[in-house]
Design a protein around this motif. Structure first.
Motif, mmCIF file in Angstrom:
data_model
loop_
_atom_site.group_PDB
_atom_site.id
_atom_site.type_symbol
_atom_site.label_atom_id
_atom_site.label_comp_id
_atom_site.label_asym_id
_atom_site.label_seq_id
_atom_site.Cartn_x
_atom_site.Cartn_y
_atom_site.Cartn_z
ATOM 1 N N SER A 18 -43.694 -36.944 41.962
ATOM 2 C CA SER A 18 -44.682 -36.136 41.241
ATOM 3 C C SER A 18 -45.785 -35.695 42.194
ATOM 4 C CB SER A 18 -45.302 -36.961 40.109
ATOM 5 O OG SER A 18 -46.373 -36.242 39.515
ATOM 6 N N ARG A 20 -48.753 -34.946 40.908
ATOM 7 C CA ARG A 20 -49.991 -35.250 40.184
ATOM 8 C C ARG A 20 -50.734 -36.419 40.831
ATOM 9 N NH1 ARG A 20 -51.757 -37.370 35.254
ATOM 10 N NH2 ARG A 20 -50.075 -38.896 35.205
ATOM 11 N N SER A 23 -50.360 -39.963 39.227
ATOM 12 C CA SER A 23 -48.973 -40.016 38.766
ATOM 13 C C SER A 23 -48.536 -41.417 38.346
ATOM 14 C CB SER A 23 -48.062 -39.529 39.907
ATOM 15 O OG SER A 23 -46.721 -39.895 39.665
ATOM 16 N N LEU A 24 -47.940 -41.479 37.147
ATOM 17 C CA LEU A 24 -47.346 -42.736 36.684
ATOM 18 C C LEU A 24 -46.145 -43.105 37.551
ATOM 19 C CD1 LEU A 24 -47.493 -41.837 32.893
ATOM 20 C CD2 LEU A 24 -48.861 -43.608 34.022
ATOM 21 N N ASN A 25 -45.432 -42.088 38.008
ATOM 22 C CA ASN A 25 -44.262 -42.363 38.861
ATOM 23 C C ASN A 25 -44.671 -42.850 40.248
ATOM 24 O OD1 ASN A 25 -41.613 -41.638 37.401
ATOM 25 N ND2 ASN A 25 -43.118 -40.103 36.757
ATOM 26 N N PRO A 88 -40.615 -37.994 37.534
ATOM 27 C CA PRO A 88 -40.933 -37.595 36.155
ATOM 28 C C PRO A 88 -39.755 -36.871 35.528
ATOM 29 C CG PRO A 88 -42.543 -36.685 37.735
ATOM 30 C CD PRO A 88 -41.379 -37.227 38.523
ATOM 31 N N GLU A 89 -39.807 -36.781 34.210
ATOM 32 C CA GLU A 89 -38.850 -35.946 33.471
ATOM 33 C C GLU A 89 -39.603 -34.730 32.964
ATOM 34 O OE1 GLU A 89 -35.971 -37.555 30.414
ATOM 35 O OE2 GLU A 89 -37.399 -36.603 29.063
ATOM 36 N N TYR A 90 -39.117 -33.545 33.300
ATOM 37 C CA TYR A 90 -39.696 -32.311 32.772
ATOM 38 C C TYR A 90 -38.644 -31.628 31.915
ATOM 39 C CZ TYR A 90 -43.657 -32.402 36.106
ATOM 40 O OH TYR A 90 -44.780 -32.714 36.813
ATOM 41 N N ALA A 92 -36.576 -32.604 29.722
ATOM 42 C CA ALA A 92 -35.303 -33.322 29.677
ATOM 43 C C ALA A 92 -34.480 -33.181 30.944
ATOM 44 C CB ALA A 92 -34.482 -32.921 28.441
ATOM 45 N N ALA A 123 -40.882 -42.918 34.989
ATOM 46 C CA ALA A 123 -41.946 -43.368 34.084
ATOM 47 C C ALA A 123 -42.430 -42.164 33.306
ATOM 48 C CB ALA A 123 -43.103 -43.973 34.890
ATOM 49 N N SER A 124 -42.680 -42.386 32.006
ATOM 50 C CA SER A 124 -43.149 -41.291 31.157
ATOM 51 C C SER A 124 -43.948 -41.878 30.002
ATOM 52 C CB SER A 124 -41.946 -40.508 30.622
ATOM 53 O OG SER A 124 -42.314 -39.758 29.491
ATOM 54 N N PRO A 125 -44.932 -41.139 29.506
ATOM 55 C CA PRO A 125 -45.651 -41.615 28.313
ATOM 56 C C PRO A 125 -44.766 -41.617 27.072
ATOM 57 C CG PRO A 125 -46.847 -39.828 29.423
ATOM 58 C CD PRO A 125 -45.471 -39.888 30.024
ATOM 59 N N SER A 126 -43.646 -40.940 27.095
ATOM 60 C CA SER A 126 -42.785 -40.821 25.919
ATOM 61 C C SER A 126 -41.995 -42.107 25.681
ATOM 62 C CB SER A 126 -41.797 -39.660 26.093
ATOM 63 O OG SER A 126 -40.727 -40.074 26.923
ATOM 64 N N GLY A 130 -38.387 -40.961 30.481
ATOM 65 C CA GLY A 130 -37.940 -40.055 31.547
ATOM 66 C C GLY A 130 -36.487 -40.233 31.927
ATOM 67 N N ARG A 132 -33.681 -39.113 30.718
ATOM 68 C CA ARG A 132 -32.799 -37.925 30.749
ATOM 69 C C ARG A 132 -32.953 -37.183 32.072
ATOM 70 N NH1 ARG A 132 -35.160 -35.770 25.165
ATOM 71 N NH2 ARG A 132 -36.959 -36.048 26.521
HETATM 72 C C1 FMN Z 1 -43.597 -29.185 32.114
HETATM 73 C C2 FMN Z 1 -43.554 -30.586 31.584
HETATM 74 C C3 FMN Z 1 -42.470 -31.012 30.858
HETATM 75 C C4 FMN Z 1 -42.385 -32.325 30.404
HETATM 76 N N1 FMN Z 1 -41.268 -32.735 29.738
HETATM 77 C C5 FMN Z 1 -41.123 -34.041 29.437
HETATM 78 C C6 FMN Z 1 -39.910 -34.519 28.902
HETATM 79 O O1 FMN Z 1 -38.960 -33.790 28.680
HETATM 80 N N2 FMN Z 1 -39.781 -35.848 28.646
HETATM 81 C C7 FMN Z 1 -40.828 -36.715 28.891
HETATM 82 O O2 FMN Z 1 -40.660 -37.900 28.675
HETATM 83 N N3 FMN Z 1 -42.009 -36.280 29.383
HETATM 84 C C8 FMN Z 1 -42.170 -34.966 29.663
HETATM 85 N N4 FMN Z 1 -43.338 -34.519 30.209
HETATM 86 C C9 FMN Z 1 -44.457 -35.458 30.336
HETATM 87 C C10 FMN Z 1 -44.374 -36.194 31.652
HETATM 88 O O3 FMN Z 1 -43.441 -37.244 31.523
HETATM 89 C C11 FMN Z 1 -45.757 -36.753 31.961
HETATM 90 O O4 FMN Z 1 -46.644 -35.690 32.220
HETATM 91 C C12 FMN Z 1 -45.709 -37.720 33.123
HETATM 92 O O5 FMN Z 1 -46.958 -38.354 33.207
HETATM 93 C C13 FMN Z 1 -45.383 -36.969 34.402
HETATM 94 O O6 FMN Z 1 -45.154 -37.893 35.447
HETATM 95 P P1 FMN Z 1 -46.304 -38.272 36.479
HETATM 96 O O7 FMN Z 1 -47.343 -39.076 35.708
HETATM 97 O O8 FMN Z 1 -45.614 -39.112 37.501
HETATM 98 O O9 FMN Z 1 -46.898 -37.031 37.029
HETATM 99 C C14 FMN Z 1 -43.460 -33.221 30.647
HETATM 100 C C15 FMN Z 1 -44.571 -32.763 31.369
HETATM 101 C C16 FMN Z 1 -44.610 -31.480 31.843
HETATM 102 C C17 FMN Z 1 -45.812 -31.027 32.648
#
Ligand code: FMN
Length: 219
Positions: A18, A20, A23-25, A88-90, A92, A123-126, A130, A132
């Motif tokens: 990431s 960011r 970043s959580l990752n 990260p997952e963006y 899916a 890692a993801s807040p969801s 992440g 997928r």
């Molecule tokens: C364009 C975009 C798409 C995302 N899509 C997903 C997703 O499909 N699944 C998910 O769990 N989180 C999704 N996220 C949330 C990211 O998981 C979250 O922003 C995460 O903190 C990103 O990782 P980082 O903290 O390492 O930067 C998305 C974020 C962005 C900006």
């Protein structure tokens, strides 16, 4: 007693994918690096923002070659026995920036991902953590001949998943990650030190690696 033939510690590049700042990752990558070092192996912790590169463009590659950021990432990869990616997952899938970095690095010869053992974490807040995105990331890496470890680790609700000290708040997950990292390192050690199989990788049957039309391939 150590001599010139005694292998040094296993070296692992741990790449936080990431850009960011918070970043959580990156936090997960730092934890994995610490777990690796705890086993006596070496971890080289890297972040995406260390490797600036434009969006891949075949004309730019022809005119200017492979950008310095991609070559720097190749160098870090070449210096490692194995690779961990915390991504990260963006939407899916894997982030475009990470795919772009894989694409640029894959243009180097010898192709740097070939035969590298790789462990994928996210890692993801969801609630999905992440995961997928990691399945999508497997595709280009396996295509390039990386040996992607079957187990993956995805931290759901990652915004509340870390302690102040950088461990996982859930002791069971911390234990699972620790065991996965240790098992992965055992495989890396076996594969890099006791390899007995000659590997060949072809993009398709009948591949001819020096023909321009198949220049993605390498055996
Ligand atoms: C364009 C975009 C798409 C995302 N899509 C997903 C997703 O499909 N699944 C998910 O769990 N989180 C999704 N996220 C949330 C990211 O998981 C979250 O922003 C995460 O903190 C990103 O990782 P980082 O903290 O390492 O930067 C998305 C974020 C962005 C900006």
């Amino acid at each position: 007693m150590a001599d010139d033939t005694t292998p040094g510690p296993t070296r692992v590049l741990v790449f936080g994918a990431s850009l960011r700042g918070d970043s959580l990752n990156a936090r997960l990558a730092a934890l994995v690096a610490r777990l690796i070092r705890g086993t006596g192996a070496e971890a080289d912790l890297a972040r995406m923002d260390e490797f600036a590169m434009p969006v891949y463009d075949g004309d730019a590659e022809t005119a200017e070659g492979i950008p310095a950021g991609a070559l720097a990432l190749r160098d870090r990869l070449a210096g490692a026995d194995a690779l961990v990616i915390a991504s990260p997952e963006y939407n899916a899938s894997l982030p475009g920036g990470l795919k772009n970095a894989v694409d640029w690095v894959s243009r180097v010869r010898p192709q740097p991902f070939k035969d590298k053992q790789a462990l994928l974490v996210s890692a993801s807040p969801s609630m999905v953590g992440g995961n997928r995105g990691l399945w999508a990331l497997r595709i280009p890496l396996e295509h390039l001949g990386a040996r992607v470890y079957p187990d993956m680790f995805s931290l759901a609700k990652a915004h509340e998943g870390f302690t102040e000290a950088g461990d996982l708040t859930d002791p069971a997950l911390q234990q699972r990650l620790t065991e996965s990292v240790a098992a992965f390192l055992q495989l890396v050690e076996a594969d890099t030190r006791y390899v007995c199989l000659q590997r060949r990788w072809y993009e398709f049957l009948g591949d001819c690696t020096d023909a321009p039309v198949t220049q993605r391939a390498q055996d």
